[in-house]
Design a protein around this motif. Structure first.
Motif, short mmCIF file in Angstrom:
data_model
loop_
_atom_site.label_atom_id
_atom_site.label_comp_id
_atom_site.label_asym_id
_atom_site.label_seq_id
_atom_site.Cartn_x
_atom_site.Cartn_y
_atom_site.Cartn_z
N ALA A 89 81.67 2.02 -3.14
CA ALA A 89 80.52 1.88 -2.23
C ALA A 89 79.22 2.18 -2.98
CB ALA A 89 80.67 2.82 -1.03
N GLU A 90 79.25 3.21 -3.80
CA GLU A 90 78.08 3.56 -4.61
C GLU A 90 77.74 2.42 -5.58
OE1 GLU A 90 76.84 7.10 -7.71
OE2 GLU A 90 78.96 6.57 -7.52
N ARG A 91 78.74 1.90 -6.26
CA ARG A 91 78.51 0.84 -7.25
C ARG A 91 78.02 -0.45 -6.61
NH1 ARG A 91 80.54 1.61 -12.43
NH2 ARG A 91 81.00 -0.61 -12.66
N TYR A 92 78.35 -0.64 -5.33
CA TYR A 92 77.91 -1.84 -4.62
C TYR A 92 76.64 -1.60 -3.80
CZ TYR A 92 81.70 -4.82 -6.04
OH TYR A 92 82.56 -5.59 -6.79
N GLY A 93 75.94 -0.53 -4.09
CA GLY A 93 74.60 -0.36 -3.56
C GLY A 93 74.47 0.29 -2.20
N ALA A 94 75.48 1.03 -1.76
CA ALA A 94 75.34 1.75 -0.49
C ALA A 94 74.16 2.72 -0.61
CB ALA A 94 76.61 2.51 -0.15
N ASP A 95 73.39 2.82 0.45
CA ASP A 95 72.25 3.74 0.46
C ASP A 95 72.71 5.16 0.16
OD1 ASP A 95 70.63 1.63 1.23
OD2 ASP A 95 70.67 2.17 3.36
N GLN A 96 71.91 5.87 -0.61
CA GLN A 96 72.24 7.25 -0.96
C GLN A 96 72.46 8.10 0.29
OE1 GLN A 96 72.53 8.30 -4.27
NE2 GLN A 96 73.45 10.11 -3.35
N GLU A 97 71.64 7.89 1.30
CA GLU A 97 71.77 8.68 2.53
C GLU A 97 73.12 8.43 3.20
OE1 GLU A 97 68.94 10.07 6.23
OE2 GLU A 97 68.46 8.22 5.16
N LYS A 98 73.61 7.20 3.15
CA LYS A 98 74.92 6.88 3.72
C LYS A 98 76.04 7.54 2.91
CE LYS A 98 73.46 2.62 5.86
NZ LYS A 98 73.49 1.16 5.86
N LEU A 99 75.92 7.47 1.59
CA LEU A 99 76.93 8.10 0.74
C LEU A 99 76.97 9.60 0.97
CD1 LEU A 99 76.21 6.13 -2.55
CD2 LEU A 99 78.23 5.90 -1.09
N ASP A 100 75.81 10.20 1.08
CA ASP A 100 75.74 11.65 1.27
C ASP A 100 76.22 12.09 2.66
OD1 ASP A 100 74.71 12.06 -1.27
OD2 ASP A 100 72.63 12.08 -0.60
N ASN A 101 76.23 11.16 3.61
CA ASN A 101 76.56 11.52 5.00
C ASN A 101 77.68 10.69 5.59
OD1 ASN A 101 74.37 13.58 5.67
ND2 ASN A 101 73.23 11.91 4.72
N ILE A 102 78.55 10.15 4.75
CA ILE A 102 79.65 9.30 5.23
C ILE A 102 80.52 10.04 6.25
CG2 ILE A 102 81.16 9.85 3.26
CD1 ILE A 102 80.95 6.39 4.91
N TRP A 103 80.65 11.33 6.09
CA TRP A 103 81.48 12.11 7.03
C TRP A 103 80.88 12.12 8.43
CZ3 TRP A 103 86.10 14.28 5.64
CH2 TRP A 103 86.38 14.39 4.28
N GLU A 104 79.56 11.92 8.52
CA GLU A 104 78.87 11.97 9.81
C GLU A 104 78.42 10.60 10.29
OE1 GLU A 104 77.63 14.17 7.23
OE2 GLU A 104 79.01 15.71 7.92
#
Length: 196
Positions: A89-104
């Motif tokens: 997900a990170e390598r395909y450009g997911a927003d940092q905020e989404k990566l940091d908050n995927i649990w929520e």
């Protein structure tokens, strides 16, 4: 210690050529594929299925597909696939905020309603017994068409296979995947588990 030892990346030349796909998605060939090489027909079929499922057809973006994979892997408890999915997900450009908050994802403002229902679908479809309901179907159709729903379920089903494969094999987790797991998932309890 894995149930079956991964073979060398150059064990089967056809698998090696197909596996270049993973250099884009993960930056390395996964140990799961190297283990599948004990029966090259399986490794080759798996890579081709993975490529077909993950092909970007439009609105179900590459990063959303990897977040769908993460939710599915989280539901089944596969630490190996959680780390791979968040890394991709990170390598395909997911927003940092989404990566940091995927649990929520259910409540965090970084996620759209369309993304939330896609991730809810992933969770419901990954549970045993299956929890996809008419309510989920109704919500899906508010945001997605039938082809997009097929794409999503393709990801969920692919990771159903991978979750069973990697948890049963105790597949050794690669250093780069461990780094991604630690960066994005450790704060809420992710650990390497049996994948050492």
């Amino acid at each position: 210690m894995p149930l079956v030892t991964p073979l060398s990346p150059d064990h089967d030349k056809e698998t090696q050529e197909l596996a270049t796909f993973f250099n884009e998605t993960l930056g390395f060939c996964p140990n799961s594929v190297l283990t599948m090489q004990h029966r090259p027909a399986i490794s080759k079929a798996f890579i081709n299925l993975n490529k077909a499922v993950m092909e970007n057809k439009g609105r179900v973006t590459s990063s959303l597909k990897r977040m769908i994979a993460w939710v599915s892997s989280n539901a089944t408890g596969c630490r190996y696939c959680q780390a791979h999915a968040i890394r991709a997900a990170e390598r395909y450009g997911a927003d940092q905020e989404k990566l940091d908050n995927i649990w929520e994802y259910k409540t965090h403002s970084a996620f759209s309603d369309a993304e939330r229902v896609a991730l809810d679908f992933s969770l419901a479809a990954s549970l045993i017994p299956n929890a996809v309901t008419e309510d989920i179907k109704t919500e899906l159709y508010k945001h997605w068409n039938e082809g997009e729903i097929v794409e999503m379920l393709g990801v969920i089903s692919l990771f159903g296979y991978l979750n069973r494969w990697n948890d049963s094999m105790g597949t050794i987790l690669e250093e780069d995947a461990i780094e991604s797991g630690n960066q994005y998932l450790e704060k809420t309890g992710w650990e390497i588990g049996k994948h050492k």
